[in-house]
Scaffold this active site. Sequence first.
Site, PDB file in Angstrom:
ATOM      1  N   LYS A  35     -27.489  32.132 -59.050  1.00 25.46           N
ATOM      2  CA  LYS A  35     -27.678  32.165 -60.505  1.00 25.46           C
ATOM      3  C   LYS A  35     -27.848  30.736 -61.042  1.00 25.46           C
ATOM      4  CE  LYS A  35     -22.699  32.341 -61.161  1.00 25.46           C
ATOM      5  NZ  LYS A  35     -21.535  33.243 -61.120  1.00 25.46           N
ATOM      6  N   TYR A 264     -22.478   1.318 -76.626  1.00 25.26           N
ATOM      7  CA  TYR A 264     -22.119   1.936 -77.910  1.00 25.26           C
ATOM      8  C   TYR A 264     -20.606   1.982 -78.093  1.00 25.26           C
ATOM      9  CZ  TYR A 264     -26.925   3.559 -78.341  1.00 25.26           C
ATOM     10  OH  TYR A 264     -28.273   3.624 -78.459  1.00 25.26           O
TER      11      TYR A 264
HETATM   12  C1  LIG Z   1     -20.860  33.127 -59.807  1.00 28.75           C
HETATM   13  C2  LIG Z   1     -20.347  34.298 -59.102  1.00 28.75           C
HETATM   14  C3  LIG Z   1     -19.928  34.211 -57.764  1.00 28.75           C
HETATM   15  C4  LIG Z   1     -19.856  32.892 -57.023  1.00 28.75           C
HETATM   16  O1  LIG Z   1     -18.743  32.157 -57.436  1.00 28.75           O
HETATM   17  P1  LIG Z   1     -18.381  30.732 -56.793  1.00 28.75           P
HETATM   18  O2  LIG Z   1     -17.097  30.375 -57.408  1.00 28.75           O
HETATM   19  O3  LIG Z   1     -19.485  29.809 -57.195  1.00 28.75           O
HETATM   20  O4  LIG Z   1     -18.320  30.929 -55.327  1.00 28.75           O
HETATM   21  C5  LIG Z   1     -19.538  35.369 -57.135  1.00 28.75           C
HETATM   22  N1  LIG Z   1     -19.548  36.565 -57.775  1.00 28.75           N
HETATM   23  C6  LIG Z   1     -19.940  36.683 -59.054  1.00 28.75           C
HETATM   24  C7  LIG Z   1     -19.901  38.016 -59.710  1.00 28.75           C
HETATM   25  C8  LIG Z   1     -20.332  35.572 -59.773  1.00 28.75           C
HETATM   26  O5  LIG Z   1     -20.712  35.690 -61.037  1.00 28.75           O
END
Ligand SMILES: *Cc1c(COP(=O)(O)O)cnc(C)c1O
Length: 376
Positions: A35, A264
């Site tokens: 994702k 800054y």
């Molecule tokens: C993002 C996600 C993962 C992966 O999680 P990590 O902590 O990056 O390993 C697994 N399952 C779901 C449903 C997620 O949304």
Amino acid sequence: MNRPILAAIVTQNLKDNLNIVKNITNQRFVWAVIKANAYGHSIKSAIDGFSQADGLALLDLQDVHALREMGWTKRILLLEGIFSAHEIPQVIEHECNLVVHQFLQLEWLEQYLSNLSSLEAENFKSKVEIWLKLNSGMNRLGFKSGEYGLAYNHLIHLGFKVHHLTHFANADEANIFPTVEDQWAIFEHTTQWMDGFKSAANSSAILNSPHVHADWVRPGIMLYGASPTGKHQDIAHLALKPGMILSSEIIAIQEITKGDTVGYGSRFVAKQNTRVGIVACGYADGYPRHAKEGTPVWVHLPSPTDHQSGVKVGLIGRVSMDMITIDLTTIPQASIGTKVELWGANNPIDDVAMFSDTVGYELMCAVTQRVPMKVL
Ligand SMILES: *Cc1c(COP(=O)(O)O)cnc(C)c1O
């Protein structure tokens, strides 16, 4: 010569990290979670890096389309299912595995099915497998335990193949309610009489809780070489490698004296003669603006015996839109054109994130469009 900032994606490291997951989970099926543009690493590099995964898990149908165009033929899981009934034709076309986390989604599926010929309906159900999501305590997405059986029976009755999924809230902490044990017990109890695969473990649970690996694990962050806890030391023993190396160069140097300030707000005030390196990387590239004094930046200083050697120095002054400033006082050899690593193999992203009170997840996702990306 272009502005020297670069995000290099090391495909081989993604492959090696996936292998590490396969080994620690005893060759469980793996959904590689990609994702958010593969946590900022690009869908293209994810396809190459995770070609040995059993499936890719993500949120957006546009990405699904891209994956199929690029030739991914194995499973794809839509982690949040459909956002509207309009997405169903594409889900079928691309043969997605589909999370169903609430009754509304179930209604959309049923409604859609009722308008199909029996041949079309059979096609739908042969191509799209369902992953029913249990809310075992995270209280974000999913059916409560008491409703889960109803949803399951309904989907089975419609003729779908159904699997089971839940997500942990505290897989990185042993003593916060709900614990992995609490959630796992609910998941096990709720699904015990049902057929189908089970999937629960994110990176933290993969690392800490072998008994919940189940049929399919769902690693994200560890595939990209960062720690789910935000602490590099928690993954140091695994030899995970960084998926992304963010590098740039020193583009100017200022010699300042005691009492002079930098940047800054004049946050940094020199206590002594100080050699300041100006680096082409700022918050408009995704470098965290809240990075504190001392945030590590690795400066490449090749020696005759070790071409890859370098030293870490600290950030000084506020992060600007296009630049950061670093303290080169201890390394007079560093000059204009010297390469620096903002994060990568020499400078773990977790360590950088720590200095901005965040985690590697956020930094790798936040690298912006203007940073050229090179897939190695
Ligand atoms: C993002 C996600 C993962 C992966 O999680 P990590 O902590 O990056 O390993 C697994 N399952 C779901 C449903 C997620 O949304």
